[in-house]
Design a protein around this motif. Structure first.
Motif, PDB file in Angstrom:
ATOM      1  N   GLY A 116      31.447 -10.592  13.776  1.00  0.00           N
ATOM      2  CA  GLY A 116      30.686 -11.441  12.864  1.00  0.00           C
ATOM      3  C   GLY A 116      29.877 -10.637  11.864  1.00  0.00           C
ATOM      4  N   PHE A 117      29.268  -9.559  12.334  1.00  0.00           N
ATOM      5  CA  PHE A 117      28.530  -8.688  11.411  1.00  0.00           C
ATOM      6  C   PHE A 117      29.456  -8.174  10.314  1.00  0.00           C
ATOM      7  N   LEU A 118      30.625  -7.685  10.700  1.00  0.00           N
ATOM      8  CA  LEU A 118      31.566  -7.150   9.708  1.00  0.00           C
ATOM      9  C   LEU A 118      32.076  -8.238   8.771  1.00  0.00           C
ATOM     10  N   GLU A 119      32.315  -9.429   9.311  1.00  0.00           N
ATOM     11  CA  GLU A 119      32.821 -10.531   8.480  1.00  0.00           C
ATOM     12  C   GLU A 119      31.784 -11.023   7.477  1.00  0.00           C
ATOM     13  N   THR A 120      30.507 -10.813   7.774  1.00  0.00           N
ATOM     14  CA  THR A 120      29.456 -11.303   6.883  1.00  0.00           C
ATOM     15  C   THR A 120      28.865 -10.214   5.997  1.00  0.00           C
ATOM     16  N   GLY A 121      29.584  -9.100   5.862  1.00  0.00           N
ATOM     17  CA  GLY A 121      29.190  -8.103   4.881  1.00  0.00           C
ATOM     18  C   GLY A 121      28.313  -6.973   5.369  1.00  0.00           C
ATOM     19  N   PHE A 122      28.095  -6.863   6.669  1.00  0.00           N
ATOM     20  CA  PHE A 122      27.341  -5.719   7.166  1.00  0.00           C
ATOM     21  C   PHE A 122      28.221  -4.482   7.085  1.00  0.00           C
ATOM     22  N   GLU A 123      27.595  -3.352   6.802  1.00  0.00           N
ATOM     23  CA  GLU A 123      28.301  -2.076   6.781  1.00  0.00           C
ATOM     24  C   GLU A 123      28.017  -1.371   8.097  1.00  0.00           C
ATOM     25  N   LEU A 124      29.013  -0.737   8.656  1.00  0.00           N
ATOM     26  CA  LEU A 124      28.851   0.018   9.890  1.00  0.00           C
ATOM     27  C   LEU A 124      28.636   1.475   9.530  1.00  0.00           C
ATOM     28  N   ILE A 125      27.475   2.014   9.924  1.00  0.00           N
ATOM     29  CA  ILE A 125      27.173   3.407   9.607  1.00  0.00           C
ATOM     30  C   ILE A 125      26.920   4.187  10.889  1.00  0.00           C
ATOM     31  N   GLN A 126      27.103   5.498  10.790  1.00  0.00           N
ATOM     32  CA  GLN A 126      26.831   6.381  11.907  1.00  0.00           C
ATOM     33  C   GLN A 126      25.691   7.306  11.536  1.00  0.00           C
ATOM     34  N   VAL A 127      24.693   7.394  12.421  1.00  0.00           N
ATOM     35  CA  VAL A 127      23.576   8.311  12.262  1.00  0.00           C
ATOM     36  C   VAL A 127      23.559   9.169  13.523  1.00  0.00           C
ATOM     37  N   ASP A 128      23.882  10.434  13.363  1.00  0.00           N
ATOM     38  CA  ASP A 128      24.060  11.340  14.493  1.00  0.00           C
ATOM     39  C   ASP A 128      25.125  10.764  15.420  1.00  0.00           C
ATOM     40  N   ASP A 129      24.773  10.448  16.659  1.00  0.00           N
ATOM     41  CA  ASP A 129      25.765   9.900  17.589  1.00  0.00           C
ATOM     42  C   ASP A 129      25.563   8.400  17.816  1.00  0.00           C
ATOM     43  N   GLN A 130      24.799   7.741  16.943  1.00  0.00           N
ATOM     44  CA  GLN A 130      24.544   6.305  17.078  1.00  0.00           C
ATOM     45  C   GLN A 130      25.163   5.549  15.911  1.00  0.00           C
ATOM     46  N   TYR A 131      25.538   4.292  16.176  1.00  0.00           N
ATOM     47  CA  TYR A 131      26.133   3.425  15.162  1.00  0.00           C
ATOM     48  C   TYR A 131      25.227   2.226  14.921  1.00  0.00           C
ATOM     49  N   PHE A 132      25.200   1.785  13.654  1.00  0.00           N
ATOM     50  CA  PHE A 132      24.388   0.647  13.264  1.00  0.00           C
ATOM     51  C   PHE A 132      25.150  -0.227  12.276  1.00  0.00           C
ATOM     52  N   PHE A 133      24.942  -1.548  12.382  1.00  0.00           N
ATOM     53  CA  PHE A 133      25.361  -2.470  11.337  1.00  0.00           C
ATOM     54  C   PHE A 133      24.169  -2.591  10.405  1.00  0.00           C
ATOM     55  N   VAL A 134      24.405  -2.417   9.104  1.00  0.00           N
ATOM     56  CA  VAL A 134      23.315  -2.424   8.130  1.00  0.00           C
ATOM     57  C   VAL A 134      23.672  -3.351   6.979  1.00  0.00           C
ATOM     58  N   LYS A 135      22.685  -4.167   6.584  1.00  0.00           N
ATOM     59  CA  LYS A 135      22.818  -5.029   5.407  1.00  0.00           C
ATOM     60  C   LYS A 135      21.416  -5.203   4.850  1.00  0.00           C
ATOM     61  N   GLY A 136      21.175  -4.627   3.690  1.00  0.00           N
ATOM     62  CA  GLY A 136      19.826  -4.675   3.121  1.00  0.00           C
ATOM     63  C   GLY A 136      18.857  -3.961   4.056  1.00  0.00           C
ATOM     64  N   GLU A 137      17.802  -4.652   4.438  1.00  0.00           N
ATOM     65  CA  GLU A 137      16.806  -4.085   5.343  1.00  0.00           C
ATOM     66  C   GLU A 137      17.140  -4.333   6.816  1.00  0.00           C
ATOM     67  N   ARG A 138      18.150  -5.147   7.054  1.00  0.00           N
ATOM     68  CA  ARG A 138      18.516  -5.480   8.434  1.00  0.00           C
ATOM     69  C   ARG A 138      19.352  -4.372   9.050  1.00  0.00           C
ATOM     70  N   ARG A 139      19.082  -4.094  10.316  1.00  0.00           N
ATOM     71  CA  ARG A 139      19.776  -3.016  11.014  1.00  0.00           C
ATOM     72  C   ARG A 139      19.942  -3.408  12.483  1.00  0.00           C
ATOM     73  N   GLN A 140      21.163  -3.308  12.990  1.00  0.00           N
ATOM     74  CA  GLN A 140      21.447  -3.664  14.373  1.00  0.00           C
ATOM     75  C   GLN A 140      22.261  -2.546  15.011  1.00  0.00           C
TER      76      GLN A 140
END
Length: 86
Positions: free
Chosen positions: A14-38
């Motif tokens: 759902g995050f990917l379908e609604t435009g969140f970008e998946l990013i990697q910071v070191d060894d962790q992954y986050f869904f990011v959209k604007g100021e939102r981060r999961q």
């Protein structure tokens, strides 16, 4: 492709379908959209790849597979057709 996803896996899709970008910071992954981060666990991403919902590209990015996008489209049209009154 195993089409049955856990609630967490469905949330990730759902995050990917609604435009969140998946990013990697070191060894962790986050869904990011604007100021939102999961945060998302790597094992969840691996499970989505093994089920055929995500592809892991050569560039190291994750994206929804074409096969999974088609499956979601078909599922939505089935649900919509059930709600149409005759």
């Amino acid at each position: 492709m195993k089409l049955k996803l856990t609630p967490t896996q469905n949330l990730c899709v759902g995050f990917l379908e609604t435009g969140f970008e998946l990013i990697q910071v070191d060894d962790q992954y986050f869904f990011v959209k604007g100021e939102r981060r999961q945060k998302v666990l790597p094992k969840t991403l691996d499970a989505l790849v093994s089920r055929g919902a995500l592809l892991h590209t050569r560039e190291g990015k994750y994206e929804l597979s074409d096969e999974f996008k088609q499956h979601r489209k078909e599922m939505r049209s089935m649900v919509e057709s059930k709600h149409v009154r005759h």
